[in-house]
Scaffold this active site. Structure first.
Site, PDB file in Angstrom:
ATOM      1  N   VAL A 115       0.650  -1.105  -0.092  1.00 58.65           N
ATOM      2  CA  VAL A 115       0.050  -0.011  -0.068  1.00 58.65           C
ATOM      3  C   VAL A 115       0.874   1.259   0.268  1.00 58.65           C
ATOM      4  O   VAL A 115       2.221   1.515   0.699  1.00 58.65           O
ATOM      5  CB  VAL A 115      -0.921   0.011   1.166  1.00 58.65           C
ATOM      6  CG1 VAL A 115      -1.813  -0.997   1.179  1.00 58.65           C
ATOM      7  CG2 VAL A 115      -0.085  -0.012   2.475  1.00 58.65           C
ATOM      8  N   GLY A 116       0.108   2.280  -0.770  1.00 61.22           N
ATOM      9  CA  GLY A 116       0.958   3.624  -0.520  1.00 61.22           C
ATOM     10  C   GLY A 116       2.362   3.578  -1.134  1.00 61.22           C
ATOM     11  O   GLY A 116       2.707   2.994  -2.162  1.00 61.22           O
ATOM     12  N   TYR A 118       4.801   2.050  -0.133  1.00 63.45           N
ATOM     13  CA  TYR A 118       5.616   0.465  -0.215  1.00 63.45           C
ATOM     14  C   TYR A 118       5.662  -0.087  -1.413  1.00 63.45           C
ATOM     15  O   TYR A 118       6.300  -1.191  -1.591  1.00 63.45           O
ATOM     16  CB  TYR A 118       4.830  -0.126   0.886  1.00 63.45           C
ATOM     17  CG  TYR A 118       5.262   0.164   2.404  1.00 63.45           C
ATOM     18  CD1 TYR A 118       6.334  -0.529   3.025  1.00 63.45           C
ATOM     19  CD2 TYR A 118       4.896   1.158   2.873  1.00 63.45           C
ATOM     20  CE1 TYR A 118       6.739  -0.247   4.334  1.00 63.45           C
ATOM     21  CE2 TYR A 118       5.364   1.621   4.196  1.00 63.45           C
ATOM     22  CZ  TYR A 118       6.296   0.770   4.800  1.00 63.45           C
ATOM     23  OH  TYR A 118       6.771   1.070   6.171  1.00 63.45           O
ATOM     24  N   ILE A 205       6.517  -6.471   2.659  1.00 64.38           N
ATOM     25  CA  ILE A 205       7.100  -6.326   1.376  1.00 64.38           C
ATOM     26  C   ILE A 205       8.428  -5.626   1.384  1.00 64.38           C
ATOM     27  O   ILE A 205       9.106  -5.702   0.520  1.00 64.38           O
ATOM     28  CB  ILE A 205       6.006  -5.442   0.745  1.00 64.38           C
ATOM     29  CG1 ILE A 205       6.354  -5.346  -0.894  1.00 64.38           C
ATOM     30  CG2 ILE A 205       6.168  -4.035   0.941  1.00 64.38           C
ATOM     31  CD1 ILE A 205       6.208  -6.810  -1.398  1.00 64.38           C
ATOM     32  N   ASP A 206       8.718  -4.980   2.612  1.00 61.22           N
ATOM     33  CA  ASP A 206       9.947  -4.017   2.589  1.00 61.22           C
ATOM     34  C   ASP A 206      11.011  -5.076   2.929  1.00 61.22           C
ATOM     35  O   ASP A 206      11.836  -4.509   3.894  1.00 61.22           O
ATOM     36  CB  ASP A 206       9.800  -2.922   3.159  1.00 61.22           C
ATOM     37  CG  ASP A 206       9.613  -3.208   4.752  1.00 61.22           C
ATOM     38  OD1 ASP A 206       8.795  -4.144   4.999  1.00 61.22           O
ATOM     39  OD2 ASP A 206       9.575  -2.463   5.717  1.00 61.22           O
ATOM     40  N   HIS A 226      11.978 -12.778  16.809  1.00 59.86           N
ATOM     41  CA  HIS A 226      12.181 -11.479  16.533  1.00 59.86           C
ATOM     42  C   HIS A 226      13.614 -11.331  16.637  1.00 59.86           C
ATOM     43  O   HIS A 226      14.320 -11.788  17.856  1.00 59.86           O
ATOM     44  CB  HIS A 226      11.572 -10.541  17.590  1.00 59.86           C
ATOM     45  CG  HIS A 226      11.478  -9.249  17.239  1.00 59.86           C
ATOM     46  ND1 HIS A 226      12.715  -8.619  17.475  1.00 59.86           N
ATOM     47  CD2 HIS A 226      10.664  -8.244  17.007  1.00 59.86           C
ATOM     48  CE1 HIS A 226      12.727  -7.073  17.075  1.00 59.86           C
ATOM     49  NE2 HIS A 226      11.590  -6.890  16.944  1.00 59.86           N
ATOM     50  N   PRO A 227      14.628 -10.801  15.704  1.00 62.99           N
ATOM     51  CA  PRO A 227      15.992 -10.912  15.918  1.00 62.99           C
ATOM     52  C   PRO A 227      16.824 -10.017  17.014  1.00 62.99           C
ATOM     53  O   PRO A 227      17.611 -10.262  17.479  1.00 62.99           O
ATOM     54  CB  PRO A 227      16.641 -10.305  14.443  1.00 62.99           C
ATOM     55  CG  PRO A 227      15.541  -9.279  14.106  1.00 62.99           C
ATOM     56  CD  PRO A 227      13.937 -10.214  14.493  1.00 62.99           C
ATOM     57  N   GLU A 296       1.311  -7.150  15.550  1.00 61.43           N
ATOM     58  CA  GLU A 296       2.354  -8.084  16.302  1.00 61.43           C
ATOM     59  C   GLU A 296       2.044  -8.351  17.581  1.00 61.43           C
ATOM     60  O   GLU A 296       2.158  -9.646  17.903  1.00 61.43           O
ATOM     61  CB  GLU A 296       3.605  -7.289  16.120  1.00 61.43           C
ATOM     62  CG  GLU A 296       4.703  -8.319  16.233  1.00 61.43           C
ATOM     63  CD  GLU A 296       6.203  -7.662  16.028  1.00 61.43           C
ATOM     64  OE1 GLU A 296       6.714  -7.971  14.909  1.00 61.43           O
ATOM     65  OE2 GLU A 296       6.809  -6.770  16.959  1.00 61.43           O
TER      66      GLU A 296
END
Length: 341
Positions: A115-116, A118, A205-206, A226-227, A296
């Site tokens: 969206v937008g 991204y 998507i990023d 989560h890293p 999340e």
């Protein structure tokens, strides 16, 4: 013994025994160690939520955040406390899992919301997935977007690869997107995804695939660690703590903190997850609430109640941060998070 003038008597210097000399050296070592320890401590000024969760706010003192991680970091476990595989791509267990699925004809979906602004990430995401995401398997990419023209001209795909664009209404602003994301996922799984693939994975998507992500990731319900929080103590996890919220996690709950950058599983299991999380979000929205970690937080609440059958190590969600765990191989990089850190 000029080094020890305090050992003299009125009659002149006396002989210092070997035992006394050892004791003096030991005392001198303790003094040096104490002075060095005081100099090495530094003030922590970071406002990262992990520091606040640990009670290390502005003005408090500690040596280094890596010291905290080193003190609690596990020895690269390959299994969770409840017996699910904890996946590292080059481990023997992963090789066995790949061999198990390699001879099967599996249809897999990879879904991303675009969206937008991204839209600028979509071509890089898909191009890297073509190389590294489940090579040799049949994959359908599902792009949910408010701007289908962002995918023109069409991206050239390899054999057994397909791209499907699912138009959605425009969702300006992160707040509206956070409220709607799980609902959009549930709707897309119900139709058309459930009729076309067996597994579906959701990814931001990023991101960019930079190393092979193979069949080792397949499972009934799959979550990714989560890293920045892998190897951290439980009280560092930024779970929702507001007891009024549907995402609230009590102090005696939770084994890991999972990222929303990548998760997936069988289509039926993912529909249950998306549907349940969307209902929790709507319940909070009706009460004027939203969990601090957005979707999340609701994802982590669900995964506490329904433990994943396969947990991916931070290799499968990583970004360049002082807090990110050291991993043998970085497989999926977050480009957006690297910009923020």
């Amino acid at each position: 013994m000029a080094l020890f003038p305090f050992c003299k008597t009125s009659a002149g210097p006396v002989r210092v025994t070997r035992i006394q000399l050892v004791l003096y050296c030991f005392l001198l070592s303790l003094i040096i160690y104490y002075l060095h320890g005081r100099k090495s401590s530094v003030g922590v000024k970071s406002h990262h939520p992990i520091f606040h969760a640990l009670g290390l706010g502005k003005g408090k003192v500690m040596t280094d955040m890596t010291v905290v991680k080193a003190a609690v970091a596990p020895q690269t476990p390959v299994q969770t406390p409840w017996g699910a595989p904890l996946v590292w791509g080059d481990a023997r267990n992963s090789a066995r899992r790949r061999a198990k699925f390699a001879q099967q004809e599996i249809r897999i979906g990879l879904l991303a919301l675009v969206v937008g602004t991204y839209a600028k990430f979509v071509r890089r995401f898909l191009s890297s997935a073509e190389i590294h995401f489940l090579p040799g398997q049949t994959v359908t990419y599902y792009i949910l977007t408010d701007n289908p023209r962002s995918l023109d001209p069409p991206i050239e795909l390899g054999p057994d690869r397909e791209l499907k664009v699912v138009p959605i209404a425009e969702l300006p602003g992160w707040d509206r997107l956070a409220y709607r994301r799980m609902t959009l996922l549930a709707d897309a799984i119900r139709n058309p995804i459930s009729k076309e693939v067996e597994y579906i994975f959701c990814a931001d998507i990023d991101q960019e695939f930079v190393a092979t992500v193979g069949e080792e990731i397949l499972g009934h319900l799959v979550a990714t660690l989560h890293p920045e929080l892998y190897g951290m103590p439980r009280n560092a996890f930024p779970y929702e703590v507001d007891e009024v919220s549907s995402a609230c996690v009590q102090e005696d709950e939770g084994d890991y903190y999972y990222t929303s950058e990548l998760y997936g599983g069988l289509v039926a299991e993912m529909y249950k997850l998306a549907r349940a999380c969307s209902l929790l979000i709507l319940q909070d929205q009706s009460n004027g609430l939203m969990a601090r970690g957005l979707e999340e937080s609701y994802l982590n609440r669900y995964l506490i109640d329904h433990r994943p059958t396969c947990v991916l190590s931070p290799e499968y969600s990583w970004w360049d941060s002082a807090l990110s765990a050291d991993v043998p191989v970085q497989r999926l990089l977050s480009l957006g998070r690297q910009t923020d850190t």
